[in-house]
Motif scaffolding. Structure first.
Motif, PDB file in Angstrom:
ATOM      1  N   TYR A 147      -2.892  56.387  58.782  1.00 43.22           N
ATOM      2  CA  TYR A 147      -3.020  56.350  57.324  1.00 43.22           C
ATOM      3  C   TYR A 147      -4.162  55.418  56.916  1.00 43.22           C
ATOM      4  CZ  TYR A 147      -2.118  54.931  52.517  1.00 43.22           C
ATOM      5  OH  TYR A 147      -2.269  54.630  51.188  1.00 43.22           O
ATOM      6  N   MET A 175      10.561  55.634  67.943  1.00 44.08           N
ATOM      7  CA  MET A 175      10.447  55.729  66.479  1.00 44.08           C
ATOM      8  C   MET A 175       9.588  54.589  65.940  1.00 44.08           C
ATOM      9  SD  MET A 175      12.045  58.412  65.350  1.00 44.08           S
ATOM     10  CE  MET A 175      12.420  58.082  63.656  1.00 44.08           C
ATOM     11  N   ASP A 176       9.773  53.393  66.464  1.00 43.50           N
ATOM     12  CA  ASP A 176       8.967  52.251  66.024  1.00 43.50           C
ATOM     13  C   ASP A 176       7.486  52.488  66.336  1.00 43.50           C
ATOM     14  OD1 ASP A 176      11.218  50.955  65.096  1.00 43.50           O
ATOM     15  OD2 ASP A 176      11.434  49.662  66.868  1.00 43.50           O
ATOM     16  N   GLN A 177       7.210  53.006  67.537  1.00 43.98           N
ATOM     17  CA  GLN A 177       5.823  53.283  67.925  1.00 43.98           C
ATOM     18  C   GLN A 177       5.224  54.368  67.033  1.00 43.98           C
ATOM     19  OE1 GLN A 177       3.960  51.552  70.268  1.00 43.98           O
ATOM     20  NE2 GLN A 177       2.300  52.704  69.341  1.00 43.98           N
ATOM     21  N   ALA A 178       5.992  55.405  66.747  1.00 41.61           N
ATOM     22  CA  ALA A 178       5.504  56.481  65.883  1.00 41.61           C
ATOM     23  C   ALA A 178       5.205  55.957  64.480  1.00 41.61           C
ATOM     24  CB  ALA A 178       6.534  57.609  65.817  1.00 41.61           C
ATOM     25  N   LYS A 179       6.032  55.057  64.013  1.00 42.46           N
ATOM     26  CA  LYS A 179       5.826  54.452  62.695  1.00 42.46           C
ATOM     27  C   LYS A 179       4.514  53.657  62.675  1.00 42.46           C
ATOM     28  CE  LYS A 179       8.760  51.580  59.736  1.00 42.46           C
ATOM     29  NZ  LYS A 179       9.973  50.789  59.792  1.00 42.46           N
ATOM     30  N   GLU A 180       4.273  52.873  63.727  1.00 46.78           N
ATOM     31  CA  GLU A 180       3.037  52.097  63.823  1.00 46.78           C
ATOM     32  C   GLU A 180       1.825  53.025  63.912  1.00 46.78           C
ATOM     33  OE1 GLU A 180       3.093  49.111  66.905  1.00 46.78           O
ATOM     34  OE2 GLU A 180       5.133  48.516  66.363  1.00 46.78           O
ATOM     35  N   ASP A 181       1.940  54.092  64.704  1.00 43.26           N
ATOM     36  CA  ASP A 181       0.839  55.045  64.840  1.00 43.26           C
ATOM     37  C   ASP A 181       0.535  55.732  63.509  1.00 43.26           C
ATOM     38  OD1 ASP A 181       0.742  54.362  67.507  1.00 43.26           O
ATOM     39  OD2 ASP A 181       1.707  56.206  68.229  1.00 43.26           O
ATOM     40  N   ALA A 182       1.577  56.109  62.786  1.00 39.95           N
ATOM     41  CA  ALA A 182       1.391  56.760  61.484  1.00 39.95           C
ATOM     42  C   ALA A 182       0.718  55.811  60.496  1.00 39.95           C
ATOM     43  CB  ALA A 182       2.729  57.243  60.940  1.00 39.95           C
ATOM     44  N   LYS A 183       1.135  54.557  60.506  1.00 39.93           N
ATOM     45  CA  LYS A 183       0.530  53.566  59.606  1.00 39.93           C
ATOM     46  C   LYS A 183      -0.945  53.384  59.941  1.00 39.93           C
ATOM     47  CE  LYS A 183       1.250  48.910  57.812  1.00 39.93           C
ATOM     48  NZ  LYS A 183       2.058  47.701  57.870  1.00 39.93           N
ATOM     49  N   SER A 184      -1.272  53.300  61.220  1.00 44.77           N
ATOM     50  CA  SER A 184      -2.655  53.143  61.655  1.00 44.77           C
ATOM     51  C   SER A 184      -3.483  54.359  61.242  1.00 44.77           C
ATOM     52  CB  SER A 184      -2.702  52.957  63.175  1.00 44.77           C
ATOM     53  OG  SER A 184      -4.028  52.885  63.620  1.00 44.77           O
TER      54      SER A 184
END
Length: 115
Positions: free
Chosen positions: A84, A73-82
């Motif tokens: 964006y 979940m943390d990795q997915a959050k970072e990927d989504a932010k990147s």
């Protein structure tokens, strides 16, 4: 006759007392029901141990899975932010290029109007 009845009654009472005492004495050997009861107790205790072990293992696996899920979940959050940020930059560039093209078109219209 009364003496004989008293004697027979006394013998019967003594026999009953001896039978009761013999029944109350503890035997050294376990009977079949007691042996079966002990086997059942042992099986229940072993099953309880195995259930406890399985529960502990399940808790460990659940904890590991939860940890891995948290990391994912943390990795997915970072990927989504990147993603964006990249999309935001791309949109900014496209808007700037579109503005330049509109300005060029406006210049051409003004040039054409002058002629």
């Amino acid at each position: 006759m009364k003496t004989m009845s008293k004697l027979l009654f006394g013998l019967a009472a003594a026999g009953a007392a001896v039978a009761l005492l013999a029944a109350c004495q503890k035997k050294d050997e376990a009977g079949p029901a007691e042996a079966l009861g002990k086997k059942i107790d042992g099986a229940v205790q072993e099953a309880g141990k195995q259930i406890d072990q399985a529960t502990d293992k399940t808790k460990e696996q659940s904890s590991d899975a939860s940890s891995k899920l948290g990391e994912a979940m943390d990795q997915a959050k970072e990927d989504a932010k990147s993603a964006y940020e990249k999309t935001k930059e791309g949109a900014k560039e496209l808007t700037q290029k579109a503005g330049e093209k509109v300005a060029e078109a406006g210049q051409k219209i003004q040039d054409a109007a002058k002629k």
